[in-house]
Write a protein that holds these residues in place. Structure first.
Motif, PDB file in Angstrom:
ATOM      1  N   TRP A  29       0.814  -1.218   0.000  1.00  0.00           N
ATOM      2  CA  TRP A  29       0.000   0.000   0.000  1.00  0.00           C
ATOM      3  C   TRP A  29       0.847   1.267   0.000  1.00  0.00           C
ATOM      4  CZ3 TRP A  29       0.618   3.449   3.944  1.00  0.00           C
ATOM      5  CH2 TRP A  29       1.238   2.968   5.113  1.00  0.00           C
ATOM      6  N   LEU A  30       2.042   1.186   0.614  1.00  0.00           N
ATOM      7  CA  LEU A  30       2.887   2.372   0.691  1.00  0.00           C
ATOM      8  C   LEU A  30       3.393   2.770  -0.701  1.00  0.00           C
ATOM      9  CD1 LEU A  30       4.173   4.472   2.497  1.00  0.00           C
ATOM     10  CD2 LEU A  30       6.128   2.927   2.816  1.00  0.00           C
ATOM     11  N   ILE A  31       3.728   1.781  -1.522  1.00  0.00           N
ATOM     12  CA  ILE A  31       4.191   2.060  -2.884  1.00  0.00           C
ATOM     13  C   ILE A  31       3.086   2.747  -3.687  1.00  0.00           C
ATOM     14  CG2 ILE A  31       4.876   0.996  -5.077  1.00  0.00           C
ATOM     15  CD1 ILE A  31       6.291  -1.169  -3.488  1.00  0.00           C
ATOM     16  N   VAL A  32       1.873   2.225  -3.559  1.00  0.00           N
ATOM     17  CA  VAL A  32       0.735   2.786  -4.281  1.00  0.00           C
ATOM     18  C   VAL A  32       0.459   4.212  -3.814  1.00  0.00           C
ATOM     19  CG1 VAL A  32      -1.724   2.554  -4.766  1.00  0.00           C
ATOM     20  CG2 VAL A  32      -0.277   0.509  -4.636  1.00  0.00           C
ATOM     21  N   LEU A  33       0.521   4.430  -2.501  1.00  0.00           N
ATOM     22  CA  LEU A  33       0.271   5.756  -1.948  1.00  0.00           C
ATOM     23  C   LEU A  33       1.308   6.764  -2.419  1.00  0.00           C
ATOM     24  CD1 LEU A  33      -1.282   7.642  -0.059  1.00  0.00           C
ATOM     25  CD2 LEU A  33       0.165   6.820   1.836  1.00  0.00           C
ATOM     26  N   ILE A  34       2.578   6.365  -2.372  1.00  0.00           N
ATOM     27  CA  ILE A  34       3.648   7.272  -2.794  1.00  0.00           C
ATOM     28  C   ILE A  34       3.504   7.610  -4.275  1.00  0.00           C
ATOM     29  CG2 ILE A  34       6.135   7.450  -3.192  1.00  0.00           C
ATOM     30  CD1 ILE A  34       6.549   5.837  -0.640  1.00  0.00           C
ATOM     31  N   SER A  35       3.174   6.619  -5.096  1.00  0.00           N
ATOM     32  CA  SER A  35       3.001   6.863  -6.530  1.00  0.00           C
ATOM     33  C   SER A  35       1.851   7.821  -6.799  1.00  0.00           C
ATOM     34  CB  SER A  35       2.746   5.540  -7.262  1.00  0.00           C
ATOM     35  OG  SER A  35       3.868   4.683  -7.167  1.00  0.00           O
ATOM     36  N   ALA A  36       0.756   7.676  -6.045  1.00  0.00           N
ATOM     37  CA  ALA A  36      -0.386   8.571  -6.213  1.00  0.00           C
ATOM     38  C   ALA A  36      -0.017  10.002  -5.820  1.00  0.00           C
ATOM     39  CB  ALA A  36      -1.562   8.084  -5.381  1.00  0.00           C
ATOM     40  N   VAL A  37       0.733  10.152  -4.741  1.00  0.00           N
ATOM     41  CA  VAL A  37       1.165  11.485  -4.295  1.00  0.00           C
ATOM     42  C   VAL A  37       2.101  12.114  -5.318  1.00  0.00           C
ATOM     43  CG1 VAL A  37       2.491  12.727  -2.546  1.00  0.00           C
ATOM     44  CG2 VAL A  37       0.842  10.976  -1.850  1.00  0.00           C
ATOM     45  N   VAL A  38       3.010  11.306  -5.855  1.00  0.00           N
ATOM     46  CA  VAL A  38       3.926  11.805  -6.884  1.00  0.00           C
ATOM     47  C   VAL A  38       3.145  12.251  -8.118  1.00  0.00           C
ATOM     48  CG1 VAL A  38       5.770  11.154  -8.493  1.00  0.00           C
ATOM     49  CG2 VAL A  38       5.907  10.466  -6.101  1.00  0.00           C
ATOM     50  N   GLY A  39       2.112  11.483  -8.489  1.00  0.00           N
ATOM     51  CA  GLY A  39       1.278  11.861  -9.623  1.00  0.00           C
ATOM     52  C   GLY A  39       0.555  13.172  -9.385  1.00  0.00           C
ATOM     53  N   LEU A  40       0.032  13.343  -8.189  1.00  0.00           N
ATOM     54  CA  LEU A  40      -0.629  14.609  -7.846  1.00  0.00           C
ATOM     55  C   LEU A  40       0.354  15.776  -7.924  1.00  0.00           C
ATOM     56  CD1 LEU A  40      -2.815  13.508  -4.796  1.00  0.00           C
ATOM     57  CD2 LEU A  40      -3.667  14.340  -6.991  1.00  0.00           C
ATOM     58  N   ALA A  41       1.550  15.557  -7.408  1.00  0.00           N
ATOM     59  CA  ALA A  41       2.574  16.606  -7.433  1.00  0.00           C
ATOM     60  C   ALA A  41       2.957  16.950  -8.869  1.00  0.00           C
ATOM     61  CB  ALA A  41       3.802  16.156  -6.651  1.00  0.00           C
ATOM     62  N   ALA A  42       3.041  15.925  -9.714  1.00  0.00           N
ATOM     63  CA  ALA A  42       3.382  16.163 -11.116  1.00  0.00           C
ATOM     64  C   ALA A  42       2.289  16.972 -11.807  1.00  0.00           C
ATOM     65  CB  ALA A  42       3.584  14.829 -11.842  1.00  0.00           C
ATOM     66  N   GLY A  43       1.028  16.648 -11.515  1.00  0.00           N
ATOM     67  CA  GLY A  43      -0.077  17.402 -12.092  1.00  0.00           C
ATOM     68  C   GLY A  43      -0.073  18.852 -11.641  1.00  0.00           C
ATOM     69  N   GLY A  44       0.208  19.079 -10.363  1.00  0.00           N
ATOM     70  CA  GLY A  44       0.267  20.439  -9.845  1.00  0.00           C
ATOM     71  C   GLY A  44       1.434  21.220 -10.419  1.00  0.00           C
ATOM     72  N   THR A  45       2.590  20.561 -10.546  1.00  0.00           N
ATOM     73  CA  THR A  45       3.771  21.219 -11.104  1.00  0.00           C
ATOM     74  C   THR A  45       3.549  21.598 -12.563  1.00  0.00           C
ATOM     75  OG1 THR A  45       5.229  19.967  -9.628  1.00  0.00           O
ATOM     76  CG2 THR A  45       6.238  20.972 -11.570  1.00  0.00           C
ATOM     77  N   TYR A  46       2.952  20.669 -13.313  1.00  0.00           N
ATOM     78  CA  TYR A  46       2.657  20.939 -14.725  1.00  0.00           C
ATOM     79  C   TYR A  46       1.744  22.154 -14.858  1.00  0.00           C
ATOM     80  CZ  TYR A  46       0.539  20.426 -19.334  1.00  0.00           C
ATOM     81  OH  TYR A  46       0.067  20.665 -20.601  1.00  0.00           O
ATOM     82  N   THR A  47       0.728  22.228 -14.009  1.00  0.00           N
ATOM     83  CA  THR A  47      -0.210  23.348 -14.043  1.00  0.00           C
ATOM     84  C   THR A  47       0.490  24.660 -13.738  1.00  0.00           C
ATOM     85  OG1 THR A  47      -2.021  21.891 -13.352  1.00  0.00           O
ATOM     86  CG2 THR A  47      -2.361  24.260 -13.088  1.00  0.00           C
ATOM     87  N   ALA A  48       1.359  24.635 -12.727  1.00  0.00           N
ATOM     88  CA  ALA A  48       2.063  25.856 -12.307  1.00  0.00           C
ATOM     89  C   ALA A  48       2.997  26.385 -13.395  1.00  0.00           C
ATOM     90  CB  ALA A  48       2.843  25.585 -11.026  1.00  0.00           C
TER      91      ALA A  48
END
Length: 208
Positions: free
Chosen positions: A14-33
């Motif tokens: 579950w930790l791998i999945v959680l970290i990947s989801a957080v990284v994806g969210l961060a990537a989406g936010g960075t792309y937007t910025a």
């Protein structure tokens, strides 16, 4: 793999999945910025036939011009329409580049043409949409081979001038965050499943 296998993988990784989801969210936010805000403005024109003998043009019921509206809308991406726009607004761009910032639509069975312009600034977006509306009107009149609108069999009227929008239309933060989160989640699940498969294969080899 069955549903029970995926549940087991999630419990152990579950930790791998959680970290990947957080990284994806961060990537989406960075792309937007990193994206330049884009503003959109809309102008509308109406194309109709007129009674040639009348001093004041009158729209005809069951207007035959409606059948040609989509053809007129297609002119918006041509050099005949966009080159005058580039010149009038003093834009440092090409017809091909500008056509990617202009969207024109005409619904079947209507005489209305909707013109949308996109630009980094609100006023620039409104100016673009209005300039395309004017240039498209001129192109339609030339196509009908009647430079004097009062004598033309086609009457083109602006029914809505574009105004500067109060807010940017893009980039879309919520959409990018959602896509980033989903992509990260999917990648995390894939990594977890592959990790489980390799672990089980390695265990099976040791037991042989």
């Amino acid at each position: 793999m069955e549903l029970s296998d995926y549940i087991r993988v999630l419990r152990t990784s579950w930790l791998i999945v959680l970290i990947s989801a957080v990284v994806g969210l961060a990537a989406g936010g960075t792309y937007t910025a990193l994206q330049t805000p884009t503003y959109g403005a809309v102008a509308k024109i109406v194309v109709s036939s007129v009674v040639p003998t009348s001093d004041v043009p009158v729209k005809i019921k069951n207007d035959p011009a409606i059948t040609r509206v989509r053809t007129y809308a297609g002119l918006a991406s041509t050099p005949d329409v966009l080159e005058p726009v580039i010149e009038s607004l003093g834009l440092d761009t090409t017809v091909a580049e500008l056509s990617g910032r202009v969207w024109v639509s005409a619904s079947s069975g209507t005489s209305q043409i909707v013109i949308a312009g996109g630009a980094p600034g609100a006023q620039a977006a409104a100016d673009l949409a209005n300039a395309v509306a004017v240039s498209l009107t001129d192109a339609i009149e030339k196509l009908e081979d009647r430079p004097d609108q009062s004598e033309s069999s086609i009457w083109v009227t602006t029914v809505q001038d574009a105004t500067p929008p109060s807010a940017a239309s893009g980039p879309r933060l919520k959409t990018n965050l959602m896509l980033g989160g989903i992509s990260g989640l999917a990648l995390g699940l894939a990594i977890a499943v592959l990790r489980d498969v390799f672990s089980r294969r390695a265990l099976a080899k040791r037991e042989q």
